[in-house]
Design an enzyme around this catalytic site. Sequence first.
Site, PDB file in Angstrom:
ATOM      1  N   CYS A 179       4.552   3.333  -9.374  1.00 16.29           N
ATOM      2  CA  CYS A 179       5.283   3.415 -10.652  1.00 16.29           C
ATOM      3  C   CYS A 179       6.436   2.361 -10.679  1.00 16.29           C
ATOM      4  O   CYS A 179       6.491   1.668 -11.523  1.00 16.29           O
ATOM      5  CB  CYS A 179       6.080   4.938 -10.368  1.00 16.29           C
ATOM      6  N   HIS A 204      11.880   2.819 -13.064  1.00 16.37           N
ATOM      7  CA  HIS A 204      11.836   3.761 -11.903  1.00 16.37           C
ATOM      8  C   HIS A 204      13.298   3.900 -11.520  1.00 16.37           C
ATOM      9  O   HIS A 204      13.988   2.955 -11.218  1.00 16.37           O
ATOM     10  CB  HIS A 204      10.759   3.120 -10.729  1.00 16.37           C
TER      11      HIS A 204
END
Length: 520
Positions: free
Chosen positions: A72, A126
């Site tokens: 991610c 993120h």
Amino acid sequence: MYISVHICLLVVVSEIAVGATKVRQNVLFMIADDLRTSLGCYGDSTVKSPNIDQLASKSHVFLNAYAQQAVCAPSRTSMLTSRRPDTTRLYDFESYWRVHSGNYTTLPQYFKSTGYNTMSVGKVFHPGIASNHTDDFPYSWSVPAYHPASFRFEKEKICKGEDGRFHANLLCAVNVTEQPGGTLPDMESVDEAVRLLKTRTEDDAPFFLAVGFHKPHIPFRIPQEYLRLYPVEQMTLAPDPDVPKRLPPVAYNPWTDIRKRDDVQKLNISFPYGPIPKDFQLRIRQHYYAAVSYMDAQVGRLLSALDTLGLAQTTIVVFTSDHGWSLGEHGEWAKYSNFDVATRVPLLVYVPEDPAPHKGSSFPFLDVFSQSEPTFENYEVVSNMVELVAVFPTVSHLAGLKTPPPCPDVSLKEDSDLPYLKDIKIMGYSLRSWDYRFTLWLGFDPKTYQVNVSDVHAGELYMLEDDPSQDNNVYEDSDHGAMMRKMTNLSTTVSVQTRMELQLLHLTAGMKRSRGKAWR
């Protein structure tokens, strides 16, 4: 295990017919979490994704779009800065690129600098150290980023098990009315995104609204009614459930994050290869698809609001994912690999001036539970391979802004399975072409960020014409020893990318000749 992916870059905008833009377009940028190409518009006949498919019917659909890494934080930072992880030096979740790498401009920051009102909802950057605990505010956003309050319960024991107790399960279909606040994160995010859209109808300044959906990321905490769309007895197993032949152990991810879940721990699965019992495999696949349909409904709510507010004809819409996810293919149940299923992502780009004028609503909400299942045809299909690093310059150009200059050509270094940078000793580099996927696992020094091109730990080579699922590693069949000896004559300044391109040409030319003799 330390993973990278590299695809030959094709600038996305070259695939989109663009007229002269007199007025700056708004941008609605949507990104899902762990969404593979399991969508109707990508040919998946099992999934029910009517709202995304409707968007595809008015969009350019990129069939072969790839992330830079199947993790991610590195993937999102790479896309939003248009720089590869070897440049951002974000190989895990533990650094902020502006401090450890360079004070790079981001996609929303660039729009903000030209007068756009930029807003973030949900998981775009993120969260945490990777975005300075602020989602890169105030650099990237005009206002602080919004995160749904209900997300704090995602990792808590909130899934009711068969024993009537609450667990931290992988499979977590819930009655939403019984959840804290009577809602779920993606529902909250869409509510906030719609509120923000309403504030823009009376403002002349253009907007850049980024909305990050948390699903279908694990745990599969979703409204339980979506399971009805996928009766488990009608689900099928992955067509290639076995670990590829001669796969180097370093290339396999043992899906440790899945194993930590309470319901998976009860299965007592052997480490590292499993396998997961088939009945539980079917339930995982059922829940993943249900999560996709749930997320699709939230996309539909947002697009419908854009339409109702009269913004659909002045707003570019981008829909994508940070990376894919394995559902049993190659014995994998996670991201963190170099296989296409983990690195290939959906990428849809809607340009309001592009499609022929149409009457009525652009994006009416489509209820997946209605008996009628609409069918759509993609507006424009693009088969060429593209990378998510091309999104930044492409969206800028489409919105009427000056396209930022390209970054210098540098080598690639990325990793996976949430390692700390200090622990990375081997780095995997992949080159993907139409016909091959080629990977080398090379020695890496985490202190200097340098790769040792002569320290080859393992290799992978898949012939995609005969092996589209990438199940048979033929690297050991190639004359890789002679190839590496030939590479020693190259200058030390030659990038890893160029080296691998030359190596792939050398390996496959020899294999084609030997195969041709066999055919004769």
